[in-house]
Design a protein around this motif. Structure first.
Motif, PDB file in Angstrom:
ATOM      1  N   ILE A  94       0.839  -1.199   0.000  1.00 16.93           N
ATOM      2  CA  ILE A  94       0.000   0.000   0.000  1.00 16.93           C
ATOM      3  C   ILE A  94       0.873   1.248   0.000  1.00 16.93           C
ATOM      4  O   ILE A  94       0.604   2.219  -0.735  1.00 16.93           O
ATOM      5  CB  ILE A  94      -0.961   0.009   1.204  1.00 16.93           C
ATOM      6  CG1 ILE A  94      -1.812  -1.272   1.226  1.00 16.93           C
ATOM      7  CG2 ILE A  94      -1.860   1.241   1.166  1.00 16.93           C
ATOM      8  CD1 ILE A  94      -2.651  -1.492  -0.015  1.00 16.93           C
ATOM      9  N   CYS A  95       1.914   1.278   0.808  1.00 14.34           N
ATOM     10  CA  CYS A  95       2.845   2.415   0.799  1.00 14.34           C
ATOM     11  C   CYS A  95       3.447   2.606  -0.580  1.00 14.34           C
ATOM     12  O   CYS A  95       3.529   3.724  -1.100  1.00 14.34           O
ATOM     13  CB  CYS A  95       3.964   2.201   1.818  1.00 14.34           C
ATOM     14  SG  CYS A  95       3.505   2.458   3.543  1.00 14.34           S
ATOM     15  N   ARG A  96       3.888   1.510  -1.186  1.00 15.57           N
ATOM     16  CA  ARG A  96       4.552   1.602  -2.483  1.00 15.57           C
ATOM     17  C   ARG A  96       3.596   2.019  -3.588  1.00 15.57           C
ATOM     18  O   ARG A  96       4.022   2.521  -4.627  1.00 15.57           O
ATOM     19  CB  ARG A  96       5.233   0.274  -2.819  1.00 15.57           C
ATOM     20  CG  ARG A  96       6.483   0.028  -1.969  1.00 15.57           C
ATOM     21  CD  ARG A  96       7.268  -1.218  -2.372  1.00 15.57           C
ATOM     22  NE  ARG A  96       6.639  -2.439  -1.864  1.00 15.57           N
ATOM     23  CZ  ARG A  96       6.051  -3.355  -2.624  1.00 15.57           C
ATOM     24  NH1 ARG A  96       6.007  -3.195  -3.939  1.00 15.57           N
ATOM     25  NH2 ARG A  96       5.512  -4.438  -2.083  1.00 15.57           N
ATOM     26  N   SER A  97       2.295   1.858  -3.358  1.00 11.11           N
ATOM     27  CA  SER A  97       1.311   2.311  -4.335  1.00 11.11           C
ATOM     28  C   SER A  97       0.965   3.789  -4.165  1.00 11.11           C
ATOM     29  O   SER A  97       0.177   4.335  -4.934  1.00 11.11           O
ATOM     30  CB  SER A  97       0.033   1.470  -4.228  1.00 11.11           C
ATOM     31  OG  SER A  97      -0.695   1.786  -3.055  1.00 11.11           O
ATOM     32  N   GLY A  98       1.556   4.432  -3.154  1.00  6.69           N
ATOM     33  CA  GLY A  98       1.346   5.868  -2.982  1.00  6.69           C
ATOM     34  C   GLY A  98       0.381   6.250  -1.881  1.00  6.69           C
ATOM     35  O   GLY A  98       0.016   7.425  -1.764  1.00  6.69           O
ATOM     36  N   TYR A  99      -0.018   5.278  -1.042  1.00  7.29           N
ATOM     37  CA  TYR A  99      -0.981   5.572   0.016  1.00  7.29           C
ATOM     38  C   TYR A  99      -0.452   5.158   1.389  1.00  7.29           C
ATOM     39  O   TYR A  99      -1.033   4.295   2.064  1.00  7.29           O
ATOM     40  CB  TYR A  99      -2.332   4.916  -0.298  1.00  7.29           C
ATOM     41  CG  TYR A  99      -3.034   5.660  -1.403  1.00  7.29           C
ATOM     42  CD1 TYR A  99      -3.863   6.735  -1.123  1.00  7.29           C
ATOM     43  CD2 TYR A  99      -2.789   5.345  -2.737  1.00  7.29           C
ATOM     44  CE1 TYR A  99      -4.463   7.465  -2.130  1.00  7.29           C
ATOM     45  CE2 TYR A  99      -3.377   6.075  -3.755  1.00  7.29           C
ATOM     46  CZ  TYR A  99      -4.216   7.132  -3.447  1.00  7.29           C
ATOM     47  OH  TYR A  99      -4.791   7.865  -4.452  1.00  7.29           O
ATOM     48  N   ARG A 291       3.132  11.602   3.487  1.00 10.03           N
ATOM     49  CA  ARG A 291       4.521  11.167   3.287  1.00 10.03           C
ATOM     50  C   ARG A 291       4.891  11.109   1.810  1.00 10.03           C
ATOM     51  O   ARG A 291       6.044  11.348   1.436  1.00 10.03           O
ATOM     52  CB  ARG A 291       4.729   9.803   3.964  1.00 10.03           C
ATOM     53  CG  ARG A 291       6.122   9.207   3.779  1.00 10.03           C
ATOM     54  CD  ARG A 291       7.209  10.090   4.359  1.00 10.03           C
ATOM     55  NE  ARG A 291       8.523   9.530   4.139  1.00 10.03           N
ATOM     56  CZ  ARG A 291       9.223   9.632   2.993  1.00 10.03           C
ATOM     57  NH1 ARG A 291       8.696  10.273   1.955  1.00 10.03           N
ATOM     58  NH2 ARG A 291      10.415   9.089   2.895  1.00 10.03           N
ATOM     59  N   ARG A 292       3.913  10.810   0.934  1.00 11.74           N
ATOM     60  CA  ARG A 292       4.170  10.771  -0.502  1.00 11.74           C
ATOM     61  C   ARG A 292       4.663  12.119  -1.029  1.00 11.74           C
ATOM     62  O   ARG A 292       5.513  12.194  -1.915  1.00 11.74           O
ATOM     63  CB  ARG A 292       2.903  10.370  -1.260  1.00 11.74           C
ATOM     64  CG  ARG A 292       3.112  10.171  -2.762  1.00 11.74           C
ATOM     65  CD  ARG A 292       1.877  10.507  -3.595  1.00 11.74           C
ATOM     66  NE  ARG A 292       0.683   9.771  -3.219  1.00 11.74           N
ATOM     67  CZ  ARG A 292      -0.489   9.938  -3.856  1.00 11.74           C
ATOM     68  NH1 ARG A 292      -0.607  10.784  -4.861  1.00 11.74           N
ATOM     69  NH2 ARG A 292      -1.552   9.270  -3.442  1.00 11.74           N
ATOM     70  N   PHE A 293       4.130  13.195  -0.467  1.00  9.17           N
ATOM     71  CA  PHE A 293       4.416  14.533  -0.973  1.00  9.17           C
ATOM     72  C   PHE A 293       5.554  15.241  -0.254  1.00  9.17           C
ATOM     73  O   PHE A 293       6.034  16.282  -0.716  1.00  9.17           O
ATOM     74  CB  PHE A 293       3.155  15.398  -0.885  1.00  9.17           C
ATOM     75  CG  PHE A 293       1.955  14.818  -1.576  1.00  9.17           C
ATOM     76  CD1 PHE A 293       1.924  14.677  -2.947  1.00  9.17           C
ATOM     77  CD2 PHE A 293       0.847  14.394  -0.849  1.00  9.17           C
ATOM     78  CE1 PHE A 293       0.821  14.131  -3.597  1.00  9.17           C
ATOM     79  CE2 PHE A 293      -0.257  13.851  -1.475  1.00  9.17           C
ATOM     80  CZ  PHE A 293      -0.275  13.710  -2.853  1.00  9.17           C
TER      81      PHE A 293
END
Length: 340
Positions: A94-99, A291-293
């Motif tokens: 899920i983290c690696r998918s951007g969420y 965290r993505r941004f």
């Protein structure tokens, strides 16, 4: 150490709490340079969210790393760091998918509390981002904004498919809504409609890039947005409140084929399936994947291309946190910064 604790609705105290301790090899401990009060902190403060026992408060934070667990590789003691309001491991699917805000190992920092002198940060490698160097004091409020409200407003604008040539409407003039205005400007929106009845917030929205101000609410607000857009509605709408009225206003202000980014913490919102079916709008929202941004936002702040720290219009020592809560609850302040 000293920390803010909510004992009951309206009862905010600063008292001695336990010092944080490394409990997992992926933890870090930071000394807070600044913390703040969030609009979502007002839900339990007002008694809308239940307060069953004393609870530590705060989930926005910047500071200097003091100690790290044995498996932490990305940050080290002495670095100034910004972290998300959701701790995430950064490695799950899920983290690696951007969420990362839906990480399978997520920890909401509100469960930890960051309105304090020091804080434990779980999953430090996936949560914290170091700045290029030790920031000047005037940049600290902006980095603090990136920890939640800037990242949340940014996600709202991204989720609403904001971009060049688009008209964007922002429902809500709190810190997140104002940050969504700033984000829409940075993302190239052609026209930005801020919905606000508050003169000081209208002024700040203009500074952040709003081209139009709409003071009407509900159906009247929708009608005004339609009037400004040739009867069509906005291409992109950011919902930054979380109530039934604001969500309906956002959906109804969006043109068919448009997008709504909803980032206001939801409270008792019920949507009509029939209305959604015929509205033909796309909805995306929830807890912002801040965290993505963060790397992009940190660079923009470091290079002084944006100044989101303007959203803090009240600065208090940590000991006077209760004043900050009262000022925000009474809408005398947009956002209160606390200095530990």
């Amino acid at each position: 150490m000293r920390g803010v604790v909510l004992h009951a609705p309206g009862d905010v105290r600063v008292e001695e709490i336990d010092d944080p301790k490394i409990t997992a090899p992926t933890d870090a401990i930071i000394r807070l340079s600044a913390a703040c009060v969030c609009g979502s902190d007002l839900w339990p403060y007002r008694g809308v969210d239940s307060v069953d026992q004393p609870m530590p408060m705060g989930h926005e934070y910047v500071g200097i790393v003091e100690e790290v667990g044995s498996e932490v590789k990305n940050v080290k003691p002495g670095q100034f760091v910004v972290g998300s309001f959701v701790a995430s491991d950064g490695t799950c699917e899920i983290c690696r998918s951007g969420y990362p805000s839906s990480c399978v190992h997520r920890v909401f920092m509100s469960e930890v509390g960051t309105q304090s002198e020091r804080a434990l940060i779980p999953n430090a490698d996936g949560t914290l981002v170091a700045t290029p160097g030790m920031p000047d004091a005037e940049l600290i409020p902006s980095f603090l904004a990136a920890s939640d409200v800037l990242g949340t407003g940014w996600f709202g604008a991204v989720a609403a498919e904001t971009g060049p040539g688009k008209t964007v409407a922002v429902v809500g003039d709190g810190a997140v809504g104002l940050m969504a205005v700033l984000a829409a400007k940075q993302l190239g929106a052609e026209r930005i409609i801020a919905m606000s009845r508050h003169e000081r917030r209208q002024k700040l929205a203009r500074e952040f890039g709003a081209t139009d101000i709409v003071t009407e609410r509900g159906d009247n607000g929708v009608a005004k947005v339609k009037e400004l857009t040739g009867g069509m509605g906005a291409h992109s709408v950011v919902e930054a409140v979380g109530t039934q009225e604001s969500m309906q206003q956002a959906i109804r202000s969006t043109r068919p084929g448009g997008h709504v980014g909803f980032v206001g913490v939801n409270h008792d919102v019920a949507l009509s399936g029939e209305e959604l079916f015929f509205a033909q709008v796309s909805l995306l929202g929830g807890p912002a994947p801040v965290r993505r941004f963060l790397p992009e936002l940190i660079d923009l702040i470091w290079d002084r291309k944006i100044d989101p720290g303007k959203v803090f219009d009240l600065t208090l020592p940590l000991e006077r946190a209760a004043e900050g809560y009262r000022a925000m609850d009474e809408r005398r302040a947009i956002k209160a910064l606390l200095q530990p």
